[in-house]
Design a protein around this motif. Structure first.
Motif, PDB file in Angstrom:
ATOM      1  N   LYS A 138      -0.676 -11.748   3.935  1.00  0.00           N
ATOM      2  CA  LYS A 138      -0.511 -10.874   2.774  1.00  0.00           C
ATOM      3  C   LYS A 138      -0.565  -9.411   3.185  1.00  0.00           C
ATOM      4  O   LYS A 138       0.220  -8.581   2.709  1.00  0.00           O
ATOM      5  CB  LYS A 138      -1.603 -11.175   1.735  1.00  0.00           C
ATOM      6  CG  LYS A 138      -1.519 -10.319   0.484  1.00  0.00           C
ATOM      7  CD  LYS A 138      -2.624 -10.682  -0.505  1.00  0.00           C
ATOM      8  CE  LYS A 138      -2.562  -9.813  -1.742  1.00  0.00           C
ATOM      9  NZ  LYS A 138      -3.657 -10.143  -2.711  1.00  0.00           N
ATOM     10  N   TRP A 151      -5.235 -13.890   4.333  1.00  0.00           N
ATOM     11  CA  TRP A 151      -5.056 -12.497   3.934  1.00  0.00           C
ATOM     12  C   TRP A 151      -4.330 -11.687   5.004  1.00  0.00           C
ATOM     13  O   TRP A 151      -3.793 -10.614   4.715  1.00  0.00           O
ATOM     14  CB  TRP A 151      -6.381 -11.838   3.578  1.00  0.00           C
ATOM     15  CG  TRP A 151      -7.520 -11.979   4.544  1.00  0.00           C
ATOM     16  CD1 TRP A 151      -8.576 -12.831   4.434  1.00  0.00           C
ATOM     17  CD2 TRP A 151      -7.761 -11.227   5.749  1.00  0.00           C
ATOM     18  NE1 TRP A 151      -9.448 -12.656   5.488  1.00  0.00           N
ATOM     19  CE2 TRP A 151      -8.978 -11.680   6.307  1.00  0.00           C
ATOM     20  CE3 TRP A 151      -7.069 -10.208   6.404  1.00  0.00           C
ATOM     21  CZ2 TRP A 151      -9.517 -11.160   7.491  1.00  0.00           C
ATOM     22  CZ3 TRP A 151      -7.591  -9.686   7.582  1.00  0.00           C
ATOM     23  CH2 TRP A 151      -8.791 -10.157   8.115  1.00  0.00           C
ATOM     24  N   ARG A 181       3.101  -7.168   2.620  1.00  0.00           N
ATOM     25  CA  ARG A 181       3.277  -6.125   1.612  1.00  0.00           C
ATOM     26  C   ARG A 181       3.628  -4.770   2.214  1.00  0.00           C
ATOM     27  O   ARG A 181       4.083  -3.871   1.492  1.00  0.00           O
ATOM     28  CB  ARG A 181       2.022  -6.009   0.747  1.00  0.00           C
ATOM     29  CG  ARG A 181       0.761  -5.582   1.476  1.00  0.00           C
ATOM     30  CD  ARG A 181      -0.418  -5.523   0.522  1.00  0.00           C
ATOM     31  NE  ARG A 181      -1.665  -5.196   1.221  1.00  0.00           N
ATOM     32  CZ  ARG A 181      -2.823  -4.995   0.600  1.00  0.00           C
ATOM     33  NH1 ARG A 181      -2.872  -5.080  -0.722  1.00  0.00           N
ATOM     34  NH2 ARG A 181      -3.903  -4.717   1.284  1.00  0.00           N
TER      35      ARG A 181
END
Length: 544
Positions: free
Chosen positions: A374, A371, A378
């Motif tokens: 990620k 994570w 983003r």
């Protein structure tokens, strides 16, 4: 001295790595040794962060942290976001902000105190932690792999001669060495050069964060309140913003961030912070209160496109040594902790399979599937939008893009950063002077009275840790073309141009240094090299 794992830096990344490695080793009944070197006089002494902390990584590392007394007790209860003008504030509806920018479930506290608590957990597992020891150089094997580090000599005078209490540094070898030095680490720079970890286009971008802790009147304290702002006193083409966090017993953490790609050489981040505190919105909170701590720290802001290669023969980069801050969230500790945990897992797996001393490519594989990746991917364009288009328009595009990624769209573009921060500064002939008011010593203060609250401990008679590559550059270039900006971007009064019979000279007051490393970043010619001073030197931050 030889260890299985050596970690340079007892911040959230380094301590999380140490804890995770020993958890795995102890569970497998393996006698594997871990050493953590910390240049500060004590764990947490050099740690500075906002800090609103996302407990996601802590939940994974130590699920029972609540019961074990971790110093995170103030949960975020309400938050506001403002656009400031010189006299007014305009509240931005929180429902219009992308979900990732909200702080539900996060905690306000001191990252330094959290690191002290993490150190206790690490030592209970068998980790050896040595505060007051600076790692000053790297050691390589005959094949060029990282073998370990050298700690700094203790007891040298300003000329480099040995004093009566001299104690030489020692070599520490390890199967793997993790650099967890934080932003702009001195050994990280050496590793980047030796292993060519950076290409010409993935340079890091930075900000400087200045912070104070205030004890305010009880009637003005709103436990769990988080406030952020952009706008005044910065101009539209100067990125940055502010935070006010209410926590603890009548404590307010107040901070100001300036992106170091600012153009005007007359700008002083420290003075902009002092101006900010006089805004009616802020004044109403601080008046009648008492300032109890001050500090400053550079922040890695480049995002995922500024990451160097993180894996090299004999070691890895973790946390802010790599640059894992999520700029829109103003958070990096959760990513730092998780990166340390993943690196520890990769190292343990390598040792279990008999591949000790191999490259830890498993760390990169774990990171890219986590994570953390990620989280950083983003938000990758938020900083470049603001740098290119300014706070107002760039902020609009950033928020719009974050909304699109929040609903699951995978945007195909990645905006590159244009140039390193030191190349962004304009000449004085192209810039408008900025005039700052004298401090009132109630809300605004000078540098020297501020650094007194940083509890600086530098032995005056020790070698200067701020090295000039060329003694002539500060006067013949910086002063001539940029008005000696080191006098302004330094938040601690380290640099001053003084008159001498031959003309002018740059005087370095190294004993004032609070280790923010802004000079190492923003000097127009990259002429200043920050290296660790004698171990234990520098600030001893309280509650930061």
């Amino acid at each position: 001295m030889t260890y299985d794992l050596l970690i340079v830096g007892a911040g959230p990344a380094g301590l999380s790595a140490a804890i995770r490695f020993k958890q795995l080793a102890n569970d497998a009944s393996k006698e594997l040794s871990v050493c953590v070197l910390e240049k500060g006089a004590q764990v947490g002494a050099h740690i500075l962060s906002g800090a609103v902390i996302d407990p996601k990584a802590l939940d994974e590392l130590i699920p029972e942290w609540h019961q074990l007394g971790a110093p995170l007790t103030t949960e975020v209860k309400q938050e506001h976001f403002y656009w400031l003008t010189a006299e007014n504030k305009y509240k931005f509806p929180m429902r219009f902000l992308p979900p990732l920018m909200l702080n539900d479930g996060n905690y306000i506290g001191s990252l330094g105190e959290l690191c002290q608590w993490l150190a206790i957990q690490a030592e209970s597992l068998g980790v050896e932690i040595y505060p007051g020891f600076s790692a000053v150089d790297v050691i390589f094997t005959e094949t060029g792999a990282l073998k370990g580090v050298v700690t700094g000599d203790l007891g040298l005078d300003a000329t480099g001669a040995q004093k009566a209490e001299f104690s030489p540094g020692i070599e520490i070898h390890a199967s793997y060495t993790f650099f967890a030095e934080g932003t702009r680490g001195s050994l990280t720079k050496k590793a980047e050069d030796h292993f060519q970890l950076r290409g010409p286009d993935n340079f890091q971008k930075y900000g400087i964060g200045l912070k104070e802790i205030w004890e305010v009147s009880p009637d003005k304290h709103q436990l769990g309140l988080v406030e952020h702002s952009v706008g005044w006193p910065l101009t539209n083409n100067t990125g940055g913003g502010s935070f006010l966090y209410h926590y603890g017993k009548n404590l307010v953490s107040i901070g100001f961030i300036v992106h170091l790609d600012y153009q005007n050489p007359y700008l002083s981040p420290f003075e902009e912070f002092q101006r900010f505190k006089k805004h009616p919105q802020v004044r109403s909170v601080l008046e009648g209160g008492r300032r109890i701590s001050y500090g400053a720290r550079a922040i890695s802001e480049g995002g995922i496109q500024s990451l160097p290669e993180l894996v090299f023969a004999g070691g890895v980069l973790i946390g802010c040594s790599a640059g894992m801050v999520n700029v829109p969230r103003i958070k990096g500790s959760h990513n730092a902790m998780k990166s340390g945990m993943l690196a520890a897992e990769a190292a343990f797996e390598a040792m279990e399979s008999g591949r000790a001393n191999d490259r830890l490519d498993g760390y990169m594989a774990k990171l890219q599937s986590s994570w953390v990746w990620k989280d950083l991917y983003r938000v990758r364009n938020a900083k470049p939008w603001i740098s290119r288009l300014g706070t107002f328009v760039g902020g609009f595009f950033s928020v719009a893009e974050l909304w699109l990624t929040s609903i699951g769209l995978n945007l195909p573009w990645t905006i590159k950063h244009k140039q390193p921060d030191h190349l962004c500064t304009k000449l004085t002939t192209e810039s408008e002077p900025i005039y700052y008011e004298k401090p009132d010593n109630k809300l605004s203060f000078d540098r020297l009275s501020s650094i007194a609250l940083s509890n600086i401990a530098h032995e005056h008679n020790q070698p200067c840790h701020l090295k000039l590559k060329n003694e002539q550059v500060p006067i013949q270039y910086n002063l001539k073309y940029f008005g000696a900006p080191e006098q302004l971007y330094c938040p601690a009064g380290v640099y001053e141009v003084i008159s001498i019979p031959e003309g002018s000279k740059l005087q370095i007051n190294a004993q004032n240094c609070i280790h923010c490393k802004t000079c190492d970043i923003k000097d127009p010619r990259q002429n200043i090299n920050w290296v660790p001073p004698e171990g234990g030197s520098g600030p001893i931050y309280s509650q930061m």
